[in-house]
Each structure stands twice: as structure tokens, then as C-alpha cells.
Design a protein around this motif. Structure first.
Motif, short mmCIF file in Angstrom:
data_model
loop_
_atom_site.label_atom_id
_atom_site.label_comp_id
_atom_site.label_asym_id
_atom_site.label_seq_id
_atom_site.Cartn_x
_atom_site.Cartn_y
_atom_site.Cartn_z
N GLY A 103 0.79 -1.22 0.00
CA GLY A 103 0.00 0.00 0.00
C GLY A 103 0.82 1.27 0.00
O GLY A 103 0.28 2.36 -0.21
N ARG A 104 2.13 1.15 0.21
CA ARG A 104 2.98 2.35 0.24
C ARG A 104 3.46 2.75 -1.15
O ARG A 104 3.96 3.85 -1.34
CB ARG A 104 4.19 2.10 1.16
N PHE A 105 3.32 1.81 -2.11
CA PHE A 105 3.84 2.08 -3.45
C PHE A 105 2.78 1.72 -4.49
O PHE A 105 2.01 0.78 -4.32
CB PHE A 105 5.11 1.25 -3.71
N GLY A 106 2.78 2.45 -5.59
CA GLY A 106 1.81 2.19 -6.65
C GLY A 106 2.41 1.39 -7.79
O GLY A 106 2.30 1.79 -8.95
N PHE A 107 3.04 0.27 -7.46
CA PHE A 107 3.74 -0.52 -8.47
C PHE A 107 2.82 -1.44 -9.26
O PHE A 107 3.17 -1.89 -10.35
CB PHE A 107 4.84 -1.36 -7.83
N LEU A 112 -3.31 -8.78 -9.73
CA LEU A 112 -2.56 -7.55 -9.98
C LEU A 112 -1.21 -7.91 -10.58
O LEU A 112 -0.64 -8.97 -10.30
CB LEU A 112 -2.35 -6.76 -8.69
N ALA A 113 -0.68 -7.02 -11.40
CA ALA A 113 0.65 -7.20 -11.98
C ALA A 113 1.39 -5.87 -11.92
O ALA A 113 0.77 -4.80 -11.92
CB ALA A 113 0.56 -7.69 -13.43
N VAL A 114 2.71 -5.92 -11.87
CA VAL A 114 3.48 -4.68 -11.88
C VAL A 114 3.26 -3.98 -13.21
O VAL A 114 3.00 -4.61 -14.24
CB VAL A 114 4.98 -4.94 -11.66
N SER A 115 3.33 -2.66 -13.21
CA SER A 115 3.16 -1.90 -14.43
C SER A 115 4.28 -2.23 -15.41
O SER A 115 5.31 -2.80 -15.04
CB SER A 115 3.18 -0.40 -14.13
N ARG A 116 4.07 -1.88 -16.67
CA ARG A 116 5.09 -2.18 -17.67
C ARG A 116 6.42 -1.49 -17.35
O ARG A 116 7.48 -2.07 -17.56
CB ARG A 116 4.61 -1.76 -19.07
N THR A 117 6.36 -0.27 -16.84
CA THR A 117 7.60 0.43 -16.49
C THR A 117 8.36 -0.31 -15.40
O THR A 117 9.57 -0.48 -15.49
CB THR A 117 7.27 1.86 -16.03
N VAL A 118 7.64 -0.75 -14.37
CA VAL A 118 8.29 -1.51 -13.29
C VAL A 118 8.84 -2.82 -13.84
O VAL A 118 9.96 -3.23 -13.49
CB VAL A 118 7.29 -1.76 -12.14
N TRP A 119 8.07 -3.49 -14.68
CA TRP A 119 8.53 -4.76 -15.27
C TRP A 119 9.82 -4.56 -16.06
O TRP A 119 10.77 -5.33 -15.91
CB TRP A 119 7.43 -5.31 -16.17
N ARG A 120 9.84 -3.53 -16.91
CA ARG A 120 11.00 -3.32 -17.77
C ARG A 120 12.24 -2.92 -16.99
O ARG A 120 13.35 -3.41 -17.26
CB ARG A 120 10.66 -2.24 -18.82
N TYR A 121 12.09 -2.05 -15.97
CA TYR A 121 13.27 -1.46 -15.33
C TYR A 121 13.53 -1.97 -13.92
O TYR A 121 14.55 -1.61 -13.32
CB TYR A 121 13.14 0.07 -15.33
N MET A 122 12.63 -2.81 -13.37
CA MET A 122 12.90 -3.41 -12.07
C MET A 122 12.81 -4.93 -12.09
O MET A 122 13.71 -5.62 -11.62
CB MET A 122 11.95 -2.85 -11.00
N THR A 123 11.71 -5.45 -12.67
CA THR A 123 11.53 -6.91 -12.66
C THR A 123 12.59 -7.60 -13.50
O THR A 123 13.25 -8.54 -13.04
CB THR A 123 10.13 -7.29 -13.16
N LEU A 124 12.76 -7.19 -14.75
CA LEU A 124 13.69 -7.87 -15.65
C LEU A 124 15.14 -7.79 -15.15
O LEU A 124 15.81 -8.81 -15.06
CB LEU A 124 13.56 -7.32 -17.07
N PRO A 125 15.66 -6.59 -14.83
CA PRO A 125 17.03 -6.59 -14.29
C PRO A 125 17.11 -7.26 -12.93
O PRO A 125 18.12 -7.89 -12.60
CB PRO A 125 17.37 -5.10 -14.20
N GLY A 126 16.03 -7.16 -12.13
CA GLY A 126 16.05 -7.79 -10.81
C GLY A 126 16.19 -9.30 -10.90
O GLY A 126 16.90 -9.92 -10.10
N ARG A 127 15.54 -9.92 -11.86
CA ARG A 127 15.66 -11.37 -12.01
C ARG A 127 17.09 -11.76 -12.41
O ARG A 127 17.58 -12.81 -12.02
CB ARG A 127 14.64 -11.88 -13.03
N MET A 128 17.75 -10.90 -13.19
CA MET A 128 19.16 -11.15 -13.50
C MET A 128 20.01 -11.05 -12.24
O MET A 128 20.90 -11.87 -11.99
CB MET A 128 19.67 -10.15 -14.55
N GLU A 129 19.76 -10.02 -11.44
CA GLU A 129 20.54 -9.80 -10.23
C GLU A 129 20.46 -11.00 -9.29
O GLU A 129 21.49 -11.49 -8.79
CB GLU A 129 20.03 -8.55 -9.50
#
Length: 389
Positions: free
Chosen positions: A171-175, A259-276
Motif C-alpha cells: 500500500g505504500r507504493f503504486g507498483f 494484480l501485476a506490476v506496471s510495464r515500467t516496473v517490469w522493464r526497469y525493475m523486474t527484468l534486471p532484478g531477475r538477472m541480479e
């Protein structure tokens, strides 16, 4: 100056192409307004080319380039190995491809120049990344790492499941957004998560009652399927894999509870995060190797240190999943050169390895930056651990 001029003109042309693709795919507006938007985009596109090249650009060439590849539309896009020349912004049915949104974020002209042609402007991807991170960087280190891992591992789920996993952070973030508001991933009332990143895959009609379901990021890694819609059937459609590497996928209802993360979050957080986290898991537990996640907040993603009985060595890693390596190179070159003696290793997805020489060539003058794929980086560290340096 010449490089900056070419970059400005290419970004301007690409922005015009993205705007033209949106106008061409729009079937809901007034036809006269749609035609006016296309003419406006064509005028901007011509202004980005030299006088000789602009003469060859007409509406037919614009529409053909949007569907078959941008090479004829972008200044100097004929360079050998330039992946932008093959990008298509419209599919064969005239629908927008996923590339439009990504490239619109990553290639952007300054607002003042953009406003000269259109009454709107879009944020740079680097700025959008920083905005996302700004929302969580004030968290304590443990909570920061937890949020980053949750965005990487749980990109889609029922709201109750997400609430339980996020606990007090929910609830603290609108991801997240309801998948019910995304018609592009709705296949007969069902959505299908990509087996590689778990984000909903795009579902498009392919003719004769057959639908194509594929992940934009992992299509070439086997995340592409087909299904035939059956009337009166119950349960999710059964997907047929398009290749031997296509994993089994279970559908979930395209309902408001999911619910799913927005496309922006997916592109710049989810995808690199899975690599990390894949890099972390591959290197954790090796004697003499210490792996730390986010040691400096969002300055970089991993610090890997080799100590006894290994020869001392340190790697600092920043994972990036940008679609356009040209825009990524520009963003990286704009960073100031740090005083740290350890170079920053930029890790990109292995699926983009064929375009890697382009990025490496652009960054050749920066001794503080190295670039390689995620798989190549893990292999390099393992070779060091075996004494093969």
C-alpha cells in the motif's frame, strides 16, 4: 558535436515514428484528426533527415517502415549491426507492438525540442528509473532489498497473496495494476504468465481462430505459444508451445483480484532484478566468495568479493534490461566518471548478446565501465575462482 547532432536527430525521428505508430493504430478517433497527426509526424521525420534523404520520405514509406522495419526512417540507421533498423512498431494487423512504449521511453529528445513539434513530452527512461527507485531508496536497507526482490520474483499474483508477502510495505507504493484493465493480455478471459519472468504475456489473434501468446522480452527464449479458442469450453485455454524450450504455463483469470506490476516496473525493475538474483544464486556458497546485494543502495546492484583462499578481486555489478542499447549507451556516458578504482560491470540479458558489440564500442573510452551478458559474467567469476585468470 556531430555525434550529439546525430543522436538528437535519431531520437527526434524515433519519437516521430512512435507517435505515428500510435496514430496509425488508433481506430477510435476522428479519421481527419488521425490523418493530421500522421502528416505532423511525417513533417517531423523529414526535418530529422538531410534535404536529400527527406525527399524520399512520404506517407507510404512511413507506413511501410512502421510495419517492416525502421531502417529507412531513421538517420544513419543503415549502420552495420544497428538493431533499431529491424524494429517494427506495428504488427501485420496494424496493432501496436510492445516496442513502441519501450523505445518511446528510452529514446527521447529534450522537452524544448519536442514541444516545438507536439504539445506533449515524455520522460527519459533514466529519469523514470530514478523516479521508481526514489520511492523505495528511503527505506531501511533490509526493506529496500525485500522490495527489490518482491518486484523481481512476484510480478503478478492475487491481491491477497501480494498483501501477505509485502506485509507492512503493501500500500505504500503504486507498483501494481489490475490485469483486468489490460485487454492486450486477455485470452478468452484468461491471462498467462511468462515462464521466464512471470509477467502476463501478450495475446493476439493470428487468424482462423488461432491466437498467439508470447512474452515480448523472452519470445526468443521459447516464451511463445498458440491456442485455438473453443466455444463452450471451461477452464483456461491450453497453450501449445512454439518450440522445444517453451515451458508449461498455467493460466489465471483476468479478474480484478489479480494484480501485476506496471510495464515500467517490469522493464526497469523486474527484468534486471531477475538477472541480479540469478547471479546471486549462481555465486552464493562458493568458498572465498562474498556476495552482497545492494551494498550502496541504488548506486549498483551487487558487490562480489573474492578473498582467501582465492586471489583478491572485487566486482561491482549493475544490471540493465533496456531494449535499445543505443539509448543505454547514451545514458551511461552521461554518468560522471567515479573516483572508485573498481570498474562498474554493466550486465545485460544473454538474449541480447548479438547486439553487445554495439554497446561495447560506444563505451570503449570509459575505463570505469565494463559490459557483458549475465551468463558471461557468472562464467568469468567462476573462472576466477578456479584460478583461470
Amino acid at each position: 558535436m556531430e555525434r550529439n547532432s546525430l543522436r538528437w536527430r535519431r531520437d527526434l525521428a524515433l519519437t516521430a515514428c512512435c507517435a505515428a505508430a500510435v496514430a496509425e493504430a488508433d481506430r477510435t478517433g476522428e479519421p481527419g484528426q488521425r490523418a493530421a497527426r500522421l502528416i505532423d509526424c511525417l513533417g517531423v521525420l523529414r526535418s530529422a533527415h538531410g534535404a536529400g534523404a527527406a525527399a524520399a520520405l512520404d506517407m507510404r514509406a512511413l507506413r511501410r517502415g512502421l510495419r517492416h522495419g525502421l531502417a529507412p526512417l531513421l538517420p544513419a540507421c543503415g549502420e552495420e549491426g544497428d538493431p533499431l533498423g529491424e524494429v517494427r512498431l506495428l504488427d501485420r494487423d496494424g496493432l501496436l507492438c510492445d516496442a513502441v512504449e519501450d523505445l518511446g521511453r528510452e529514446h527521447l529528445v529534450p522537452q524544448q525540442a519536442l514541444m516545438e513539434y507536439w504539445p506533449w513530452a515524455r520522460l527519459r527512461a533514466e529519469q523514470e528509473e530514478h523516479q521508481l527507485y526514489a520511492e523505495i531508496r528511503r527505506l531501511p536497507p533490509d526493506d529496500y532489498a525485500k522490495v527489490r526482490e518482491l518486484l523481481a520474483s512476484d510480478s503478478v499474483a492475487e491481491q491477497g497473496v501480494l498483501w501477505e508477502k509485502w506485509n507492512g510495505l503493501w500500500g505504500r507504493f503504486g507498483f501494481f495494476e489490475p490485469v483486468s484493465s489490460w485487454p492486450w493480455c486477455n485470452a478468452a478471459g484468461w491471462c498467462f504468465p511468462c515462464p521466464a519472468c512471470a509477467w502476463p504475456m501478450r495475446a493476439q489473434p493470428a487468424g482462423q481462430g488461432v491466437f498467439a501468446v508470447a512474452c515480448d522480452a523472452h519470445r526468443l527464449e521459447g516464451a511463445q505459444y498458440t491456442y485455438r479458442q473453443v466455444r463452450g469450453g471451461s477452464g483456461p485455454p491450453v497453450l501449445e508451445g512454439g518450440g522445444a524450450s517453451a515451458g508449461r504455463v498455467e493460466g489465471f483469470p483476468a479478474a480484478g483480484d489479480y494484480l501485476a506490476v506496471s510495464r515500467t516496473v517490469w522493464r526497469y525493475m523486474t527484468l534486471p532484478g531477475r538477472m541480479e538474483f540469478a547471479i546471486r544464486d549462481a555465486l552464493t556458497g562458493i568458498a572465498g566468495l562474498d556476495v552482497a546485494m545492494y551494498p550502496g543502495g541504488d548506486r549498483y546492484d551487487l558487490r562480489i568479493t573474492a578473498a582467501e583462499p582465492l586471489v583478491a578481486k572485487e566486482w561491482r555489478v549493475d544490471a540493465k534490461a533496456w531494449r535499445s542499447f543505443g539509448a543505454l549507451a547514451d545514458a551511461l556516458l552521461e554518468r560522471p566518471v567515479p573516483a572508485a578504482p573498481v570498474p562498474l560491470t554493466i550486465v545485460v540479458p544473454h538474449r541480447q548478446r548479438s547486439d553487445l558489440p554495439l554497446l561495447q564500442a560506444r563505451l570503449a573510452g570509459r575505463r570505469d565501465l565494463e559490459v557483458m551478458t549475465d551468463k558471461d559474467f557468472v562464467a568469468e567469476v567462476l573462472r576466477w575462482c578456479r584460478g583461470e585468470w
